[in-house]
Design a protein around this motif. Structure first.
Motif, PDB file in Angstrom:
ATOM      1  N   VAL A  55       0.837  -1.207   0.000  1.00 19.48           N
ATOM      2  CA  VAL A  55       0.000   0.000   0.000  1.00 19.48           C
ATOM      3  C   VAL A  55       0.865   1.248   0.000  1.00 19.48           C
ATOM      4  O   VAL A  55       0.600   2.225  -0.714  1.00 19.48           O
ATOM      5  CB  VAL A  55      -0.948  -0.006   1.213  1.00 19.48           C
ATOM      6  CG1 VAL A  55      -1.670   1.339   1.335  1.00 19.48           C
ATOM      7  CG2 VAL A  55      -1.962  -1.125   1.093  1.00 19.48           C
ATOM      8  N   THR A  56       1.932   1.232   0.805  1.00 18.21           N
ATOM      9  CA  THR A  56       2.835   2.385   0.894  1.00 18.21           C
ATOM     10  C   THR A  56       3.490   2.680  -0.448  1.00 18.21           C
ATOM     11  O   THR A  56       3.537   3.835  -0.892  1.00 18.21           O
ATOM     12  CB  THR A  56       3.919   2.129   1.954  1.00 18.21           C
ATOM     13  OG1 THR A  56       3.302   1.953   3.231  1.00 18.21           O
ATOM     14  CG2 THR A  56       4.898   3.287   2.028  1.00 18.21           C
ATOM     15  N   VAL A  57       4.006   1.636  -1.097  1.00 18.94           N
ATOM     16  CA  VAL A  57       4.674   1.824  -2.388  1.00 18.94           C
ATOM     17  C   VAL A  57       3.688   2.322  -3.440  1.00 18.94           C
ATOM     18  O   VAL A  57       3.977   3.270  -4.180  1.00 18.94           O
ATOM     19  CB  VAL A  57       5.334   0.508  -2.845  1.00 18.94           C
ATOM     20  CG1 VAL A  57       5.830   0.620  -4.288  1.00 18.94           C
ATOM     21  CG2 VAL A  57       6.492   0.148  -1.928  1.00 18.94           C
ATOM     22  N   CYS A  58       2.511   1.705  -3.505  1.00 20.14           N
ATOM     23  CA  CYS A  58       1.512   2.117  -4.506  1.00 20.14           C
ATOM     24  C   CYS A  58       1.081   3.558  -4.294  1.00 20.14           C
ATOM     25  O   CYS A  58       0.981   4.342  -5.252  1.00 20.14           O
ATOM     26  CB  CYS A  58       0.301   1.192  -4.450  1.00 20.14           C
ATOM     27  SG  CYS A  58       0.603  -0.468  -5.073  1.00 20.14           S
ATOM     28  N   ALA A  59       0.821   3.927  -3.043  1.00 21.80           N
ATOM     29  CA  ALA A  59       0.403   5.301  -2.740  1.00 21.80           C
ATOM     30  C   ALA A  59       1.503   6.298  -3.099  1.00 21.80           C
ATOM     31  O   ALA A  59       1.236   7.364  -3.678  1.00 21.80           O
ATOM     32  CB  ALA A  59       0.038   5.420  -1.258  1.00 21.80           C
ATOM     33  N   ALA A  60       2.758   5.955  -2.771  1.00 23.73           N
ATOM     34  CA  ALA A  60       3.872   6.849  -3.063  1.00 23.73           C
ATOM     35  C   ALA A  60       4.081   7.009  -4.571  1.00 23.73           C
ATOM     36  O   ALA A  60       4.387   8.111  -5.052  1.00 23.73           O
ATOM     37  CB  ALA A  60       5.151   6.315  -2.421  1.00 23.73           C
ATOM     38  N   VAL A  61       3.914   5.925  -5.311  1.00 26.69           N
ATOM     39  CA  VAL A  61       4.051   6.003  -6.768  1.00 26.69           C
ATOM     40  C   VAL A  61       2.980   6.918  -7.354  1.00 26.69           C
ATOM     41  O   VAL A  61       3.258   7.772  -8.213  1.00 26.69           O
ATOM     42  CB  VAL A  61       3.973   4.598  -7.407  1.00 26.69           C
ATOM     43  CG1 VAL A  61       3.845   4.701  -8.925  1.00 26.69           C
ATOM     44  CG2 VAL A  61       5.199   3.783  -7.039  1.00 26.69           C
ATOM     45  N   ILE A  62       1.740   6.762  -6.896  1.00 23.23           N
ATOM     46  CA  ILE A  62       0.645   7.598  -7.396  1.00 23.23           C
ATOM     47  C   ILE A  62       0.880   9.073  -7.059  1.00 23.23           C
ATOM     48  O   ILE A  62       0.742   9.958  -7.920  1.00 23.23           O
ATOM     49  CB  ILE A  62      -0.701   7.123  -6.815  1.00 23.23           C
ATOM     50  CG1 ILE A  62      -1.044   5.736  -7.352  1.00 23.23           C
ATOM     51  CG2 ILE A  62      -1.819   8.117  -7.153  1.00 23.23           C
ATOM     52  CD1 ILE A  62      -2.248   5.101  -6.688  1.00 23.23           C
ATOM     53  N   VAL A  63       1.248   9.347  -5.809  1.00 17.97           N
ATOM     54  CA  VAL A  63       1.486  10.730  -5.375  1.00 17.97           C
ATOM     55  C   VAL A  63       2.631  11.354  -6.168  1.00 17.97           C
ATOM     56  O   VAL A  63       2.526  12.481  -6.672  1.00 17.97           O
ATOM     57  CB  VAL A  63       1.787  10.784  -3.861  1.00 17.97           C
ATOM     58  CG1 VAL A  63       2.317  12.174  -3.461  1.00 17.97           C
ATOM     59  CG2 VAL A  63       0.552  10.442  -3.064  1.00 17.97           C
ATOM     60  N   SER A  64       3.748  10.635  -6.286  1.00 15.59           N
ATOM     61  CA  SER A  64       4.903  11.182  -7.001  1.00 15.59           C
ATOM     62  C   SER A  64       4.625  11.331  -8.489  1.00 15.59           C
ATOM     63  O   SER A  64       5.118  12.267  -9.130  1.00 15.59           O
ATOM     64  CB  SER A  64       6.139  10.301  -6.775  1.00 15.59           C
ATOM     65  OG  SER A  64       5.909   8.974  -7.220  1.00 15.59           O
ATOM     66  N   LEU A  65       3.812  10.427  -9.052  1.00 17.34           N
ATOM     67  CA  LEU A  65       3.463  10.532 -10.467  1.00 17.34           C
ATOM     68  C   LEU A  65       2.584  11.754 -10.718  1.00 17.34           C
ATOM     69  O   LEU A  65       2.814  12.516 -11.666  1.00 17.34           O
ATOM     70  CB  LEU A  65       2.737   9.260 -10.914  1.00 17.34           C
ATOM     71  CG  LEU A  65       2.312   9.193 -12.388  1.00 17.34           C
ATOM     72  CD1 LEU A  65       3.518   9.309 -13.307  1.00 17.34           C
ATOM     73  CD2 LEU A  65       1.561   7.892 -12.659  1.00 17.34           C
ATOM     74  N   LEU A  66       1.578  11.963  -9.865  1.00 15.95           N
ATOM     75  CA  LEU A  66       0.712  13.130 -10.009  1.00 15.95           C
ATOM     76  C   LEU A  66       1.504  14.426  -9.820  1.00 15.95           C
ATOM     77  O   LEU A  66       1.303  15.412 -10.545  1.00 15.95           O
ATOM     78  CB  LEU A  66      -0.426  13.063  -8.992  1.00 15.95           C
ATOM     79  CG  LEU A  66      -1.468  11.961  -9.224  1.00 15.95           C
ATOM     80  CD1 LEU A  66      -2.470  11.924  -8.064  1.00 15.95           C
ATOM     81  CD2 LEU A  66      -2.195  12.175 -10.544  1.00 15.95           C
ATOM     82  N   HIS A  67       2.408  14.408  -8.858  1.00 14.04           N
ATOM     83  CA  HIS A  67       3.255  15.586  -8.617  1.00 14.04           C
ATOM     84  C   HIS A  67       4.152  15.865  -9.824  1.00 14.04           C
ATOM     85  O   HIS A  67       4.303  17.015 -10.251  1.00 14.04           O
ATOM     86  CB  HIS A  67       4.101  15.363  -7.367  1.00 14.04           C
ATOM     87  CG  HIS A  67       4.959  16.543  -7.003  1.00 14.04           C
ATOM     88  ND1 HIS A  67       6.268  16.671  -7.415  1.00 14.04           N
ATOM     89  CD2 HIS A  67       4.679  17.669  -6.278  1.00 14.04           C
ATOM     90  CE1 HIS A  67       6.776  17.803  -6.959  1.00 14.04           C
ATOM     91  NE2 HIS A  67       5.835  18.430  -6.262  1.00 14.04           N
ATOM     92  N   ALA A  68       4.723  14.814 -10.387  1.00 16.68           N
ATOM     93  CA  ALA A  68       5.608  14.983 -11.541  1.00 16.68           C
ATOM     94  C   ALA A  68       4.846  15.533 -12.745  1.00 16.68           C
ATOM     95  O   ALA A  68       5.342  16.415 -13.462  1.00 16.68           O
ATOM     96  CB  ALA A  68       6.266  13.649 -11.886  1.00 16.68           C
ATOM     97  N   LEU A  69       3.663  15.017 -12.970  1.00 16.59           N
ATOM     98  CA  LEU A  69       2.865  15.473 -14.108  1.00 16.59           C
ATOM     99  C   LEU A  69       2.348  16.896 -13.897  1.00 16.59           C
ATOM    100  O   LEU A  69       2.269  17.685 -14.854  1.00 16.59           O
ATOM    101  CB  LEU A  69       1.688  14.521 -14.334  1.00 16.59           C
ATOM    102  CG  LEU A  69       2.051  13.103 -14.793  1.00 16.59           C
ATOM    103  CD1 LEU A  69       0.808  12.224 -14.840  1.00 16.59           C
ATOM    104  CD2 LEU A  69       2.742  13.125 -16.155  1.00 16.59           C
TER     105      LEU A  69
END
Length: 276
Positions: free
Chosen positions: A83-97
């Motif tokens: 859950v931690t990895v998936c949430a972090a990937v989503i957050v960092s992806l949205l931030h990057a975009l």
């Protein structure tokens, strides 16, 4: 024998002993090894992609998430780690975009975090987990070795000349064929018979192993580096040695999870792949 070759052989033997000893022991030793590999993978990924230079805060976030996921896997909390990895990937992806930041950050979090998670999920803490992990090793190592020798002996059309000019289709096919044989043979060492699904799983893991190898070659070519680091004398970096293993473990983890969720008819496949 040259000094470099001698150093490479010694390093290879030490690595094999450490990995196989931790795999045999399972439990905390293997979870610590998996966490160490994941942390070193993130270090090399962030170094290759220069994350610290182009996105210092993002890189700090990546380190924090990877360390947290590794701690969770060490203390046997794989669900929380996932859950931690998936949430972090989503957050960092949205931030990057949203803010035009580097997309290599969510990629690094996913790559390193899932490395620790998939390794520990496959090995688990029982005999089935040990067999499942040895099965993955047999497939990946036989793929690497036979792909090299068959490719050199037969040659022929290149597999992906723009990414890795040395790899050939003959080597890829030879490596996959040897992986099917090695995986099936190892399975038969522990179980009285093998179903059609064992060669199929070996084939899939072999293909993913080669994709992982090509992916790291692409990454290094993209950023103009020869080795992922100099951490392992005579071998380069950790990613140079585990690129195929990491992708094969990703595939085994996903296949095992999917088979377990699918229902009783394929639950045994999921149990084997996840070492449950």
């Amino acid at each position: 024998m040259s000094t470099e070759l001698r150093l490479r052989i010694i390093s290879g033997i030490v690595m094999a002993v450490v990995v196989l000893a931790a795999t045999w022991a399972g439990g905390m030793p293997f979870r610590l090894l998996s966490a160490a590999i994941a942390l070193l993978v993130y270090y090399e990924w962030s170094t290759i992609t220069r994350l610290a230079e182009i996105d210092f805060r993002g890189n700090a976030f990546g380190w924090a998430v990877t360390a947290a996921a590794c701690a969770m896997t060490v203390f046997a909390e794989p669900e929380a780690a996932f859950v931690t990895v998936c949430a972090a990937v989503i957050v960092s992806l949205l931030h990057a975009l949203s803010f035009k930041r580097s997309l290599w950050l969510p990629g690094g979090i996913a790559y390193a975090g899932l490395t620790a998670l998939s390794l520990t999920a496959i090995r688990a803490d029982d005999a089935t987990g040990l067999i499942a992990m040895l099965f993955v090793f047999a497939v990946v190592w036989s793929t690497d070795i036979l792909a090299y020798f068959v490719g050199r002996a037969i040659g022929g059309p290149k597999l992906a000349p723009s990414i890795s000019p040395g790899k050939t289709w003959s080597g890829a096919i030879g490596g996959t064929a040897s992986a099917i044989l090695a995986g099936s043979a190892l399975y038969l060492c522990f179980f009285p018979a093998t179903g059609w699904w064992i060669p199929l799983i070996a084939l899939v893991l072999s293909v993913f192993s080669q994709v992982g190898d090509l992916f790291e070659s692409f990454l290094k070519r993209r950023f103009g580096v020869k080795d992922s680091s100099k951490l392992i004398p005579g071998h380069g970096g950790v990613m140079d040695r585990v690129d195929g293993l990491v992708f094969a473990c990703f595939a085994a983890f996903l296949l095992g999870t999917a088979a377990t969720v699918a229902g009783p008819s394929v639950a045994s496949t999921g149990a084997f792949l996840l070492g449950l």
